[in-house]
Design a protein around this motif. Structure first.
Motif, short mmCIF file in Angstrom:
data_model
loop_
_atom_site.label_atom_id
_atom_site.label_comp_id
_atom_site.label_asym_id
_atom_site.label_seq_id
_atom_site.Cartn_x
_atom_site.Cartn_y
_atom_site.Cartn_z
N VAL A 10 4.84 6.45 3.71
CA VAL A 10 4.63 5.72 4.96
C VAL A 10 3.61 6.44 5.83
O VAL A 10 2.73 5.81 6.43
N VAL A 11 3.71 7.78 5.90
CA VAL A 11 2.79 8.56 6.73
C VAL A 11 1.35 8.38 6.26
O VAL A 11 0.43 8.19 7.07
N LEU A 12 1.13 8.45 4.95
CA LEU A 12 -0.22 8.30 4.42
C LEU A 12 -0.75 6.88 4.65
O LEU A 12 -1.93 6.70 4.92
N THR A 13 0.13 5.89 4.54
CA THR A 13 -0.30 4.50 4.72
C THR A 13 -0.73 4.24 6.15
O THR A 13 -1.79 3.64 6.41
N ILE A 14 0.08 4.68 7.10
CA ILE A 14 -0.22 4.44 8.52
C ILE A 14 -1.26 5.43 9.05
O ILE A 14 -2.12 5.07 9.86
N GLY A 15 -1.18 6.67 8.59
CA GLY A 15 -2.07 7.71 9.12
C GLY A 15 -3.49 7.63 8.63
O GLY A 15 -4.40 8.19 9.25
N LYS A 16 -3.71 6.94 7.51
CA LYS A 16 -5.06 6.78 6.96
C LYS A 16 -5.35 5.29 6.81
O LYS A 16 -5.41 4.75 5.69
N PRO A 17 -5.56 4.57 7.92
CA PRO A 17 -5.69 3.11 7.87
C PRO A 17 -6.90 2.62 7.08
O PRO A 17 -6.81 1.62 6.37
N LEU A 18 -8.04 3.32 7.18
CA LEU A 18 -9.23 2.88 6.46
C LEU A 18 -9.04 3.03 4.95
O LEU A 18 -9.43 2.15 4.17
N VAL A 52 0.84 -1.20 0.00
CA VAL A 52 0.00 0.00 0.00
C VAL A 52 0.87 1.25 0.00
O VAL A 52 0.59 2.23 -0.71
N SER A 53 1.95 1.24 0.79
CA SER A 53 2.86 2.39 0.80
C SER A 53 3.53 2.57 -0.55
O SER A 53 3.84 3.69 -0.96
N LEU A 54 3.71 1.46 -1.28
CA LEU A 54 4.26 1.54 -2.64
C LEU A 54 3.29 2.27 -3.57
O LEU A 54 3.69 3.10 -4.38
N THR A 110 13.28 12.44 -3.14
CA THR A 110 12.98 11.02 -2.99
C THR A 110 12.73 10.65 -1.53
O THR A 110 11.82 9.87 -1.22
N VAL A 111 13.52 11.21 -0.63
CA VAL A 111 13.33 10.93 0.79
C VAL A 111 11.96 11.40 1.27
O VAL A 111 11.28 10.71 2.05
N GLN A 112 11.53 12.56 0.78
CA GLN A 112 10.19 13.06 1.14
C GLN A 112 9.11 12.14 0.61
O GLN A 112 8.09 11.90 1.28
N LEU A 113 9.29 11.64 -0.60
CA LEU A 113 8.31 10.73 -1.19
C LEU A 113 8.15 9.48 -0.33
O LEU A 113 7.03 9.05 -0.02
N LEU A 114 9.29 8.90 0.07
CA LEU A 114 9.25 7.68 0.87
C LEU A 114 8.63 7.94 2.25
O LEU A 114 7.81 7.15 2.73
N LYS A 115 9.00 9.05 2.86
CA LYS A 115 8.48 9.40 4.17
C LYS A 115 6.97 9.63 4.12
O LYS A 115 6.21 9.10 4.95
N ASN A 116 6.51 10.41 3.15
CA ASN A 116 5.08 10.70 3.04
C ASN A 116 4.27 9.47 2.66
O ASN A 116 3.10 9.34 3.04
#
Length: 252
Positions: free
Chosen positions: A172-180, A148-150, A164-170
């Motif tokens: 993960v944040v979107l994946t975990i922060g928006k579980p539904l 999903v983070s991919l 690229t680092v911002q892309l990877l970080k965001n």
């Protein structure tokens, strides 16, 4: 003259079949070496050693072929979701392939490494350590989250100008922060994959492009909702500090 009624409906359906199939075929052709190892190696592996032997060369190839081509496919899907359904497919696909190649490749190196580790660990704990077989479920869950983070990574890459680092970080944040929303993306994508493997002709023509449209649609709804909440609270949204691809600005 725009056709209406039943004929107009058939025409629109045929247009979407063409768009989805052309984009999906481009995706498959530009990442063909990866598909070769997947179909004739990974899916036919009967032991962990055989699986590793096929996964390693496939993982090496993925950052240089599959990741850039998938990024290009998401860029086309982005145009559709945002209303530009008549975008030139070949031009948009290969322009995005070229523009996002380096970032897609760098992200692909990390994701490929993580997927190989999780897949091997899953196989080991599932087959060789019966007492610890429950851990295989954990690795499977981690693979779903990583997948999903991919999708979030590809959506962010196609939509924003970011490092690229911002892309990877965001991602993960979107994946975990928006579980539904992450769960709906995972379930929807799984349904598409299940139907595609049941009717295998869908794989080379529709599977990838349908997942890209669905994943980016979910991502775009999330971004719009976050932006609306940020505007309502007069609190700037960190992810929006990076310009979108439509702003025609150089990458930062």
């Amino acid at each position: 003259m725009e056709m209406r009624g039943m004929m107009g409906g058939f025409y629109k359906i045929s247009e979407w079949i063409m768009r989805l199939s052309v984009t999906n075929v481009l995706w498959v052709l530009t990442s063909l070496p990866v598909w070769f190892f997947l179909v004739f190696g990974v899916l036919r592996a009967s032991t962990t050693d055989e699986l590793v032997a096929m996964l390693i060369p496939m993982a090496v190839l993925m950052p240089f072929t599959w990741f850039p081509s998938t990024s290009a496919m998401f860029s086309v899907a982005r145009k559709w979701v945002m209303g530009d359904t008549d975008v030139p497919l070949l031009k948009t696909f290969f322009r995005s392939y070229k523009q996002n190649y380096l970032q897609a490749m760098l992200g692909g190196v990390l994701y490929s490494l993580l997927f190989v580790i999780l897949i091997v660990d899953y196989q080991v704990y599932l087959k060789k350590f019966e007492n610890l077989g429950v851990l295989s479920i954990l690795f499977l869950a981690l693979m779903v989250l990583l997948l999903v983070s991919l999708f979030q990574f590809f959506s962010l890459l196609s939509h924003f100008h970011m490092k690229t680092v911002q892309l990877l970080k965001n991602a993960v944040v979107l994946t975990i922060g928006k579980p539904l929303r992450s769960l709906s993306t995972a379930v929807g994508s799984a349904v598409i994959v299940f139907i595609s493997f049941k009717y295998t002709f869908l794989i080379p023509f529709f599977m990838g492009s349908l997942i890209a449209v669905f994943a980016f649609y979910n991502f775009y709804l999330t971004i719009q909702k976050m932006q609306a909440m940020a505007n309502k609270e007069e609190d700037p949204l960190p992810i929006e500090e990076s310009p979108t691809r439509d702003e025609d600005m150089p990458k930062v």
